[in-house]
Motif scaffolding. Structure first.
Motif, short mmCIF file in Angstrom:
data_model
loop_
_atom_site.label_atom_id
_atom_site.label_comp_id
_atom_site.label_asym_id
_atom_site.label_seq_id
_atom_site.Cartn_x
_atom_site.Cartn_y
_atom_site.Cartn_z
N ARG A 76 0.81 -1.22 0.00
CA ARG A 76 0.00 0.00 0.00
C ARG A 76 0.84 1.27 0.00
O ARG A 76 0.64 2.12 -0.86
N PRO A 77 1.81 1.43 0.91
CA PRO A 77 2.65 2.63 0.76
C PRO A 77 3.49 2.61 -0.49
O PRO A 77 3.79 3.66 -1.06
N LEU A 94 2.54 1.48 -3.39
CA LEU A 94 1.69 1.95 -4.49
C LEU A 94 1.52 3.46 -4.44
O LEU A 94 1.55 4.14 -5.46
N GLN A 95 1.40 4.00 -3.23
CA GLN A 95 1.32 5.46 -3.11
C GLN A 95 2.60 6.11 -3.61
O GLN A 95 2.56 7.13 -4.32
N THR A 96 3.75 5.50 -3.27
CA THR A 96 5.02 6.07 -3.72
C THR A 96 5.12 6.01 -5.24
O THR A 96 5.53 6.97 -5.89
N TYR A 97 4.76 4.89 -5.79
CA TYR A 97 4.78 4.76 -7.25
C TYR A 97 3.94 5.86 -7.89
O TYR A 97 4.35 6.51 -8.85
N ASN A 98 2.75 6.07 -7.35
CA ASN A 98 1.87 7.05 -7.99
C ASN A 98 2.42 8.45 -7.85
O ASN A 98 2.15 9.30 -8.69
N GLN A 99 3.22 8.67 -6.78
CA GLN A 99 3.75 10.01 -6.64
C GLN A 99 4.95 10.25 -7.54
O GLN A 99 5.10 11.34 -8.09
N HIS A 120 -1.08 12.15 -13.00
CA HIS A 120 -2.31 11.49 -12.56
C HIS A 120 -3.12 10.91 -13.70
O HIS A 120 -4.20 10.39 -13.48
N PRO A 133 -2.35 6.35 -13.58
CA PRO A 133 -2.18 5.79 -12.24
C PRO A 133 -1.69 4.36 -12.33
O PRO A 133 -1.88 3.68 -13.32
N THR A 192 -1.45 0.46 -10.83
CA THR A 192 -2.12 -0.54 -10.00
C THR A 192 -1.15 -1.69 -9.77
O THR A 192 -0.43 -2.09 -10.67
#
Lengths: 194, 108
Positions: free
Chosen positions: A160-161, A163-168, A174, A177, A179
């Protein structure tokens, strides 16, 4: 006309029979499925209501053939039936749930939770699985030491973190995104050996 | 750990939300990001084995296009005469990239 009403009530009586079967899907109580209140209060209520509704239907037909002041008798019968259905169908199970089950929930619900677990296991075919104690002796530790790749590939990242890092840092404004597809080790990377 | 780029055309600008864009142009996600399961950089960020668009790293990805996505299950029409969007390359403003790299989707 009262024949129609009686017929309707017979259908309602049949509905109560079917409702009894529906109790195995009940969401009341700790686990999905019939719980203490369902078995001890709701089920008898449904059975009783089924009989009472059928009796009311018969009484209505009888009244239609016997009495002259038909409407009043029918209304009285219907009111009585409705009252019983509310009392037995809703009030009584509610009281049982609130005053008998809730104070003593674990003890009373235990067999029903056990049923839930057992049948879930059966649904996933897990009741044929035999638990075996895993050897944690020295031999196991030595075998593990001989395979450092396995140790080095034990996943430390929480997806989960990550994936957040990847998206940032990787996603494109944006619009793209990311997955997570796979979060296990890629064992075929023999070259990768840092 | 492997994460795929999807494409969310509904996050584009309002003026770019045309049927041609949604069904013919922005049809597929492109690229993946891959990192090892047990490595971190000194800042706590993940190491990358594959990153950026086009995917560059220790492996080569021959077909980075991804047509099936989690975000939506709406249909798209592929392999038309309209070039399908992969990723922007070059300078561009927020709404429309000035220089895009458009490609037809080659079949395997």
């Amino acid at each position: 006309m009262s024949i129609l009403g009686a017929f309707l009530l017979l259908l309602v009586a049949w509905q109560y029979r079917l409702d009894a079967y529906q109790l195995v899907y009940s969401t009341r109580g700790a686990a999905t499925g019939a719980s203490y209140t369902d078995v001890h209060a709701q089920l008898p209520a449904y059975n009783l209501l089924s009989l009472v509704t059928a009796a009311t239907a018969i009484l209505i037909v009888v009244t239609a053939y016997l009495r002259s002041r038909l409407w009043r008798a029918v209304v009285v019968l219907l009111v009585i039936w409705f009252g019983i259905s509310i009392l037995a169908g809703n009030v009584y199970p509610g009281l049982i749930q609130r005053f008998q089950v809730s104070p003593n929930e674990l003890n009373l619900e235990r067999p029903y939770i056990a049923n839930n677990i057992e049948f879930t296991r059966r649904a996933f075919d897990l009741h044929t699985v035999e638990p075996v104690d895993y050897d944690t002796s020295r031999q196991f530790a030595n075998a593990l030491r001989a395979e450092p790749q396995t140790i080095r590939n034990i996943r430390l990242w929480d997806y989960r973190p990550l994936l957040q890092t990847y998206n940032q840092i990787q996603a494109l404004r944006h619009i793209t995104p990311l997955t997570m597809l796979m979060s296990t080790a890629i064992r075929s990377m023999a070259n990768y050996n840092r | 750990m492997l994460a795929a780029h999807e494409l969310a055309p509904d996050r584009l600008n309002e003026t770019a939300q045309t049927w041609v864009n949604r069904k013919l142009v922005y049809t597929h996600g492109y690229g993946v990001a891959v990192s090892p399961v047990a490595q971190v950089t000194r800042d706590g960020l993940p190491e990358f084995l594959l990153k950026d668009l086009p995917p560059t790293g220790v492996m080569t990805v021959t077909q980075p296009q991804i047509y099936f996505r989690e975000i939506s299950n709406d249909y798209v029409i592929a392999r038309t005469d309209e070039p399908e969007f992969d990723y922007p390359r070059g300078e561009g403003n927020e709404t429309t990239p000035l220089c895009c790299r458009y490609r037809h989707c080659d079949d395997p």
